[in-house]
Scaffold this active site. Structure first.
Site, PDB file in Angstrom:
ATOM      1  CG  HIS A  49      13.973   1.758  13.829  1.00 20.31           C
ATOM      2  ND1 HIS A  49      13.041   2.715  14.121  1.00 20.31           N
ATOM      3  CD2 HIS A  49      14.786   1.690  14.901  1.00 20.31           C
ATOM      4  CE1 HIS A  49      13.269   3.212  15.325  1.00 20.31           C
ATOM      5  NE2 HIS A  49      14.330   2.599  15.825  1.00 20.31           N
TER       6      HIS A  49
HETATM    7  C1  T46 Z   1      14.522   3.881  18.727  1.00 22.73           C
HETATM    8  C2  T46 Z   1      13.176   4.154  19.282  1.00 22.73           C
HETATM    9  C3  T46 Z   1      12.974   3.572  20.657  1.00 22.73           C
HETATM   10  C4  T46 Z   1      16.858  12.863  15.363  1.00 22.73           C
HETATM   11  O1  T46 Z   1      17.036  13.857  14.626  1.00 22.73           O
HETATM   12  N1  T46 Z   1      17.693  12.612  16.409  1.00 22.73           N
HETATM   13  C5  T46 Z   1      17.534  11.560  17.264  1.00 22.73           C
HETATM   14  O2  T46 Z   1      18.328  11.393  18.196  1.00 22.73           O
HETATM   15  C6  T46 Z   1      16.431  10.659  17.019  1.00 22.73           C
HETATM   16  C7  T46 Z   1      16.204   9.456  17.924  1.00 22.73           C
HETATM   17  C8  T46 Z   1      15.589  10.933  15.968  1.00 22.73           C
HETATM   18  N2  T46 Z   1      15.795  12.015  15.165  1.00 22.73           N
HETATM   19  C9  T46 Z   1      14.827  12.308  14.070  1.00 22.73           C
HETATM   20  C10 T46 Z   1      14.712  11.246  12.988  1.00 22.73           C
HETATM   21  C11 T46 Z   1      13.274  11.401  12.534  1.00 22.73           C
HETATM   22  O3  T46 Z   1      13.182  12.409  11.570  1.00 22.73           O
HETATM   23  O4  T46 Z   1      13.527  12.389  14.668  1.00 22.73           O
HETATM   24  C12 T46 Z   1      12.542  11.873  13.796  1.00 22.73           C
HETATM   25  C13 T46 Z   1      11.743  10.767  14.471  1.00 22.73           C
HETATM   26  O5  T46 Z   1      12.607   9.615  14.645  1.00 22.73           O
HETATM   27  P1  T46 Z   1      12.094   8.112  14.450  1.00 22.73           P
HETATM   28  O6  T46 Z   1      11.043   8.084  13.415  1.00 22.73           O
HETATM   29  O7  T46 Z   1      13.287   7.247  14.263  1.00 22.73           O
HETATM   30  O8  T46 Z   1      11.419   7.862  15.897  1.00 22.73           O
HETATM   31  P2  T46 Z   1      10.886   6.504  16.533  1.00 22.73           P
HETATM   32  O9  T46 Z   1      10.044   6.899  17.682  1.00 22.73           O
HETATM   33  O10 T46 Z   1      10.285   5.603  15.503  1.00 22.73           O
HETATM   34  O11 T46 Z   1      12.229   5.748  17.046  1.00 22.73           O
HETATM   35  C14 T46 Z   1      13.029   6.281  18.076  1.00 22.73           C
HETATM   36  C15 T46 Z   1      14.531   6.206  17.715  1.00 22.73           C
HETATM   37  O12 T46 Z   1      14.745   6.816  16.434  1.00 22.73           O
HETATM   38  C16 T46 Z   1      15.063   4.794  17.669  1.00 22.73           C
HETATM   39  O13 T46 Z   1      16.486   4.818  17.702  1.00 22.73           O
HETATM   40  O14 T46 Z   1      15.115   2.840  19.019  1.00 22.73           O
HETATM   41  O15 T46 Z   1      12.833   5.552  19.304  1.00 22.73           O
END
Ligand code: T46
Length: 131
Positions: A49
């Site tokens: 993303h």
């Molecule tokens: C990024 C990279 C480096 C939340 O509820 N609160 C939060 O603050 C975050 C970051 C995520 N979430 C929830 C959203 C999803 O349901 O946690 C779950 C996993 O998030 P995501 O799939 O977006 O995780 P990554 O590891 O792909 O990405 C994360 C960050 O979301 C993003 O901002 O830059 O780490």
């Protein structure tokens, strides 16, 4: 694309090391949120993303991982294997994190609260958005 790696000053001495992170000093924005990523399964790639506005600093406080950055024109890979370095990620950069070591704890300092509307999770939408 410039890779912006922040090298933190390591304090401490005989008893061990310490790094201090301060908003608008060695972290170049107001810190509204801190989260950390750990227990990533072997072989898993995360991210996929970009953010419309969010700024973040990524620090591997334990272990390491690699990060692929894509600004729509070029792609670069960064290795984060030192807790003394932080990767500054500005908005509108597509990112994918991979090759996590089993002990990796990737801590992220963010300039804003969690807001799913700030995410662009489809690569074609990202290319359209940055045009
Ligand atoms: C990024 C990279 C480096 C939340 O509820 N609160 C939060 O603050 C975050 C970051 C995520 N979430 C929830 C959203 C999803 O349901 O946690 C779950 C996993 O998030 P995501 O799939 O977006 O995780 P990554 O590891 O792909 O990405 C994360 C960050 O979301 C993003 O901002 O830059 O780490």
């Amino acid at each position: 694309m410039e890779i912006e790696l922040i090298k933190f000053e390591v304090k401490g001495g005989d008893r061990g090391s310490l790094i201090s992170l301060e908003e608008n000093k060695n972290i170049p924005f107001d810190i509204k949120r801190v989260y950390y990523i750990f227990d990533t399964r072997p072989g898993v790639r995360r991210g996929f993303h970009a953010h419309k506005n969010l700024q973040q600093v990524l620090i591997c406080v334990s272990g390491g991982c690699k990060i692929m950055l894509d600004d729509g024109k070029e792609k670069k890979e960064v290795e984060l294997f030192s807790s003394a370095n932080g990767l500054l990620l500005n908005s509108c950069i597509w990112r994918e994190m991979f090759d996590f070591s089993p002990d990796c704890v990737l801590m992220v300092l963010a300039s804003d609260y969690y807001n799913e509307e700030d995410y662009i999770r489809n690569y074609q939408d990202f290319i359209e958005y940055i045009k």
